[in-house]
Structures are given as C-alpha cells and as structure tokens.
Design a protein around this motif. Structure first.
Motif, PDB file in Angstrom:
ATOM      1  N   MET A  43      -5.985  -2.169   0.773  1.00  0.00           N
ATOM      2  CA  MET A  43      -6.215  -0.867   0.152  1.00  0.00           C
ATOM      3  C   MET A  43      -5.890   0.295   1.085  1.00  0.00           C
ATOM      4  SD  MET A  43     -10.385  -0.574   0.086  1.00  0.00           S
ATOM      5  CE  MET A  43     -11.373  -0.752   1.582  1.00  0.00           C
ATOM      6  N   ALA A  44      -5.556   0.002   2.348  1.00  0.00           N
ATOM      7  CA  ALA A  44      -5.219   1.071   3.289  1.00  0.00           C
ATOM      8  C   ALA A  44      -4.625   0.463   4.545  1.00  0.00           C
ATOM      9  CB  ALA A  44      -6.465   1.898   3.646  1.00  0.00           C
ATOM     10  N   TYR A  45      -3.908   1.308   5.303  1.00  0.00           N
ATOM     11  CA  TYR A  45      -3.448   0.921   6.630  1.00  0.00           C
ATOM     12  C   TYR A  45      -3.279   2.165   7.472  1.00  0.00           C
ATOM     13  CZ  TYR A  45       1.343   2.519   5.699  1.00  0.00           C
ATOM     14  OH  TYR A  45       2.434   3.285   5.419  1.00  0.00           O
ATOM     15  N   TRP A  46      -3.249   1.973   8.780  1.00  0.00           N
ATOM     16  CA  TRP A  46      -2.895   3.070   9.688  1.00  0.00           C
ATOM     17  C   TRP A  46      -2.211   2.503  10.928  1.00  0.00           C
ATOM     18  CZ3 TRP A  46      -4.857   3.348  14.676  1.00  0.00           C
ATOM     19  CH2 TRP A  46      -6.024   2.645  14.957  1.00  0.00           C
ATOM     20  N   VAL A  72       0.837  -1.201   0.000  1.00  0.00           N
ATOM     21  CA  VAL A  72       0.000   0.000   0.000  1.00  0.00           C
ATOM     22  C   VAL A  72       0.874   1.253   0.000  1.00  0.00           C
ATOM     23  CG1 VAL A  72      -1.650   1.346   1.357  1.00  0.00           C
ATOM     24  CG2 VAL A  72      -1.962  -1.124   1.103  1.00  0.00           C
ATOM     25  N   TYR A  73       1.898   1.275   0.824  1.00  0.00           N
ATOM     26  CA  TYR A  73       2.773   2.451   0.922  1.00  0.00           C
ATOM     27  C   TYR A  73       3.442   2.752  -0.417  1.00  0.00           C
ATOM     28  CZ  TYR A  73       6.563   5.515   2.474  1.00  0.00           C
ATOM     29  OH  TYR A  73       7.435   6.568   2.619  1.00  0.00           O
ATOM     30  N   GLU A  74       3.961   1.721  -1.082  1.00  0.00           N
ATOM     31  CA  GLU A  74       4.645   1.928  -2.354  1.00  0.00           C
ATOM     32  C   GLU A  74       3.702   2.519  -3.396  1.00  0.00           C
ATOM     33  OE1 GLU A  74       7.839   1.707  -3.414  1.00  0.00           O
ATOM     34  OE2 GLU A  74       8.254   1.561  -1.274  1.00  0.00           O
ATOM     35  N   LYS A  75       2.469   2.053  -3.419  1.00  0.00           N
ATOM     36  CA  LYS A  75       1.506   2.604  -4.386  1.00  0.00           C
ATOM     37  C   LYS A  75       1.118   4.032  -3.997  1.00  0.00           C
ATOM     38  CE  LYS A  75      -2.677   1.457  -6.959  1.00  0.00           C
ATOM     39  NZ  LYS A  75      -3.724   0.427  -7.195  1.00  0.00           N
ATOM     40  N   TYR A  76       0.990   4.274  -2.699  1.00  0.00           N
ATOM     41  CA  TYR A  76       0.579   5.596  -2.219  1.00  0.00           C
ATOM     42  C   TYR A  76       1.603   6.669  -2.569  1.00  0.00           C
ATOM     43  CZ  TYR A  76      -0.690   9.290   1.080  1.00  0.00           C
ATOM     44  OH  TYR A  76      -1.034  10.494   1.647  1.00  0.00           O
ATOM     45  N   LEU A 113       0.356   7.824  13.650  1.00  0.00           N
ATOM     46  CA  LEU A 113       1.768   7.911  13.285  1.00  0.00           C
ATOM     47  C   LEU A 113       1.988   7.798  11.793  1.00  0.00           C
ATOM     48  CD1 LEU A 113       3.197   5.557  16.046  1.00  0.00           C
ATOM     49  CD2 LEU A 113       3.034   8.062  16.111  1.00  0.00           C
ATOM     50  N   ASP A 114       1.128   7.036  11.125  1.00  0.00           N
ATOM     51  CA  ASP A 114       1.328   6.803   9.695  1.00  0.00           C
ATOM     52  C   ASP A 114       0.046   6.258   9.113  1.00  0.00           C
ATOM     53  OD1 ASP A 114       3.011   6.779   7.389  1.00  0.00           O
ATOM     54  OD2 ASP A 114       3.224   4.614   7.569  1.00  0.00           O
ATOM     55  N   MET A 115      -0.238   6.641   7.861  1.00  0.00           N
ATOM     56  CA  MET A 115      -1.369   6.074   7.142  1.00  0.00           C
ATOM     57  C   MET A 115      -1.084   6.175   5.647  1.00  0.00           C
ATOM     58  SD  MET A 115      -4.404   8.960   7.101  1.00  0.00           S
ATOM     59  CE  MET A 115      -4.696   9.022   8.860  1.00  0.00           C
ATOM     60  N   ALA A 116      -1.668   5.271   4.913  1.00  0.00           N
ATOM     61  CA  ALA A 116      -1.546   5.309   3.456  1.00  0.00           C
ATOM     62  C   ALA A 116      -2.713   4.530   2.863  1.00  0.00           C
ATOM     63  CB  ALA A 116      -0.216   4.706   3.002  1.00  0.00           C
ATOM     64  N   TYR A 117      -3.006   4.784   1.592  1.00  0.00           N
ATOM     65  CA  TYR A 117      -4.137   4.141   0.932  1.00  0.00           C
ATOM     66  C   TYR A 117      -3.893   4.137  -0.563  1.00  0.00           C
ATOM     67  CZ  TYR A 117      -5.003   9.142   1.245  1.00  0.00           C
ATOM     68  OH  TYR A 117      -4.831  10.505   1.233  1.00  0.00           O
ATOM     69  N   THR A 118      -4.589   3.238  -1.253  1.00  0.00           N
ATOM     70  CA  THR A 118      -4.377   3.084  -2.691  1.00  0.00           C
ATOM     71  C   THR A 118      -5.488   3.701  -3.530  1.00  0.00           C
ATOM     72  OG1 THR A 118      -5.525   0.950  -2.740  1.00  0.00           O
ATOM     73  CG2 THR A 118      -3.151   0.921  -2.289  1.00  0.00           C
TER      74      THR A 118
END
Length: 397
Positions: free
Chosen positions: A213-216, A168-172, A232-237
C-alpha cells in the motif's frame, strides 16, 4: 553554415565537456567519451555543429510517456541544455527548439516539460510554469504517535523483486497529470544502492491482507548537524498507506532530520504533533508545454455544465497549434474540433499549457495576462473546463 543534427558517439565527448563548463562540475578525461550508447538514446542528443566541427550547443530531447487525465501520452523531456559561453546570443538553442518541437509534435508527442534555469528564457519557446515544488523539513520525533502503522514492512535491495513498488506507483499516478511512466532502466537506477554501502534505503509497506500500500526510497547524509534522510521517492494507494510511511519515520530515532520534495496532496501539518514542527516552502519548479493542442483539449474531462466555447491559440514554434478550437459538452461527453467561430478566449501556448495541466485556473491565467476573455458569457463554462488538477512531475531529466 552550422549544422543541426543528432550527435555521433564520438561527438559525445565534446558535449560532455560543454556540459561540465555550463553546469560547473569536474569530470575525468576517461569519463568524457562513452564507449557505447543505445542508438535510440544517441538519437535524442541534438546539437549545432560549426563548419570547423566545433559543437556550439546542444540538448537532450528525451522521449518518454506520461500520465495525463488517466491516459498515457507521448511526453518530451528537455534536459542537458548547453551553449558554449563564447557562442551565446547566436540563437543556437532557438534553432534546436524551432526544428525539434514541430517535428516531434508530428511524431506524436503531446506534452513536453523541462526544469529551467530561467522561466523568462524558456517562455520564449512556449513553456510555462507547470509544477510548484513543495519542500519540507521535519524531525521524526515531531510526528504524531497515533498514525496508522503498516501490518508489515519489507526492506527492498537492488536485484530483488520490487515487492510491489511498481504496482503502488501505477495506482498512485492514475489521477496525476505529467507523472512519468517509468521503464525498467529508471526503476533500476532509482533502486540502486544499499544501506551499508551507499546509505540508500528502500521499503515497501503492506496492509493486513499483505497487499502493498506504500513505499519510500531515501538516502542518508551525516554531518555535524547529525543524520539527515532525504526522501527520493514515495507513493501510496490509500490514506492508510500514506500515514504508514510517516508512522515508520516516527520510529526512526537514528535520524535527526527528514527532508523531502513533498507531494502536494499530503496534509503534512496535520501529521505533526504541532503544525509548527515542520518547515515548508513552495517554489517554482518545472515548466510545461502543450505540443498538440487539439489532442490535449480532447483529453480533458467534459464539464458537467452543458455548453460550448471557442478558444483561439497562438504558438510561435508549432504552426499546427495555431487557430481556433470549439469545445462542446453535453454534460458527459466532450467534443473538440477546429473552428472558424469567433473566439470566447484567446491565449498563448504558454497560457493554454498552464490551463491544460491544471496548475493555473482560468482567473489566474487571465490575471497573469496569459489569456484574454473575449466573451464574458462563456466564463463559467471555461472555468469548469479549465479547472485546477493535481500534477506529479518528480522525475528529473
């Protein structure tokens, strides 16, 4: 005469003592001297040592990679900048920068960043505001109830497979300038801690096809005001992934308040039942510096507008960056080369850095007097070339 070099393992105790003074924190004597450090990490700690062996000051020149216009680039993070209060105004930090910046540029570093105690101080070394931080605070109950929910959610614990976080992070970060390419050590540190031991929470959210599709990740603090979750961190596609994070927050009635450094692309006010339900504040944050002007100019996308212009750059620390560069576009392909043409735009390395990462548009740079437009006929082309872009510098160093 004071000597500038990388510190030895034995000298790290002196550096840690100086850090405790400059950053005003306490530490135990047994924690001052590390028992071991990887050679590549120790090499990055640079210091100025007086004739009698006293450490006058130092910094960590952290070697990383970042995403820039879809490319992976060598990225220099500056951290742990300390000077003995009794030795200030002797140019200790200037000495480290003026030796290190040209050397590391020649070793392939393209961009650099730091988190300043003073923007004025670091502007002297070519750094300029590169990131605007957006802080947000809201109650979970104030979020809309019709947000898209994930098909499934998985709690991720230290030592377990990451459940798709890295994916997810790489795509974000694919289209976000300055996003750090994280190594295993960073992921391990970020994921460390459990809910029951450290009030640390990590979740991955999945779609109907069971794709992440997401994390936090966040930590909880309990005080007299109740429980506060700090993200602390979040990302999504995708949009559904982004909404699913906040849909999950809306169900967490054990939390009184959520605080976050919020990515600029999240339409936070529109995720609330009422826009008044969120407190937001933007502030100055990280500073950025171009290390290799020619490489950075060549990595920017070609303007759809056909044409060319010449930019003259002045850089007091890195001589190789001084000079004029002609940029030409046929509407699809870009060429950049050193030139003797008369400049259309003159700018300091500070101005070029802000323009290149996209935190400032051309008019803003002109208004800030970080650049001078010499040829008004080239303004439209320059504005198309130096257009605002997304930045994502959420790694601290």
């Amino acid at each position: 005469m004071p000597e500038l070099r990388s510190l030895t393992l034995e000298e790290m105790a002196s550096y840690n003592k100086l850090s405790s003074i400059c950053f005003t924190y306490t530490t135990k004597p047994e924690d001052l001297a590390p028992k071991e450090m990887a050679p590549e990490k120790l090499r990055q700690v640079r210091g100025v040592i007086d004739d009698d062996g006293t450490l006058l000051g130092g910094m960590i020149m952290i070697e990383m990679d970042c995403r820039f216009e879809g490319n992976d680039c060598r990225f220099l993070g500056i951290g742990g900048v300390v000077t003995d209060p009794a030795e200030r105004r002797r140019g200790v930090i200037r000495q480290i920068f003026e030796e290190g910046l040209p050397r590391l540029r020649n070793e392939g570093f393209v961009l650099s960043a730091l988190y300043p105690f003073s923007h004025v101080f670091y502007r002297k070394f070519g750094y300029e505001l590169g990131i605007v931080r957006r802080k947000a605070k809201f109650a979970p109950g104030s979020l809309r109830k019709d947000l898209h929910h994930a098909a499934s959610i998985r709690r991720i614990l230290p030592g377990e497979p990451d459940g798709g976080m890295k994916q997810v992070y790489e795509k974000y970060i694919a289209d976000k300038n300055l996003a750090v390419i994280r190594d295993e050590e960073h992921w391990k540190s970020l994921r460390a801690g459990t809910p029951w031991e450290n009030l640390k929470y990590s979740y991955v959210l999945y779609n109907e096809e069971k794709e992440p599709m997401a994390y936090w990740l966040g930590t909880m603090v309990k005080n007299e005001e109740g429980s506060t979750l700090t993200i602390l961190d979040m990302a999504y596609t995708c949009r559904d992934g982004m909404e699913s994070i906040f849909a999950m927050f809306s169900t967490m009635n054990e939390i009184g308040t959520i605080r976050a450094i919020m990515p600029m692309d999240i339409p936070l006010r529109f995720l609330m039942t009422d826009p008044y339900n969120v407190d937001e504040m933007t502030s100055c944050n990280g500073m950025v510096r171009v290390m290799d002007v020619e490489k950075v100019l060549a990595l920017l996308p070609a303007p759809a507008l056909k044409g060319s212009c010449t930019v003259e750059v002045t850089d007091k620390q890195i001589p190789e960056n001084n000079g004029s560069f002609t940029i030409a576009s046929d509407g699809e392909k870009l060429t950049v080369q050193r030139s003797v043409n008369a400049p259309d735009l003159k700018c300091t390395i500070n101005g070029l850095s802000a323009l290149a990462v996209g935190v400032m548009d051309l008019q803003g740079c002109l208004d800030a007097r970080l650049a001078e437009l010499v040829n008004a006929d080239s303004k439209r082309f320059l504005a198309e070339y130096f257009r605002p872009r997304q930045q994502h510098l959420h790694n601290f160093f």
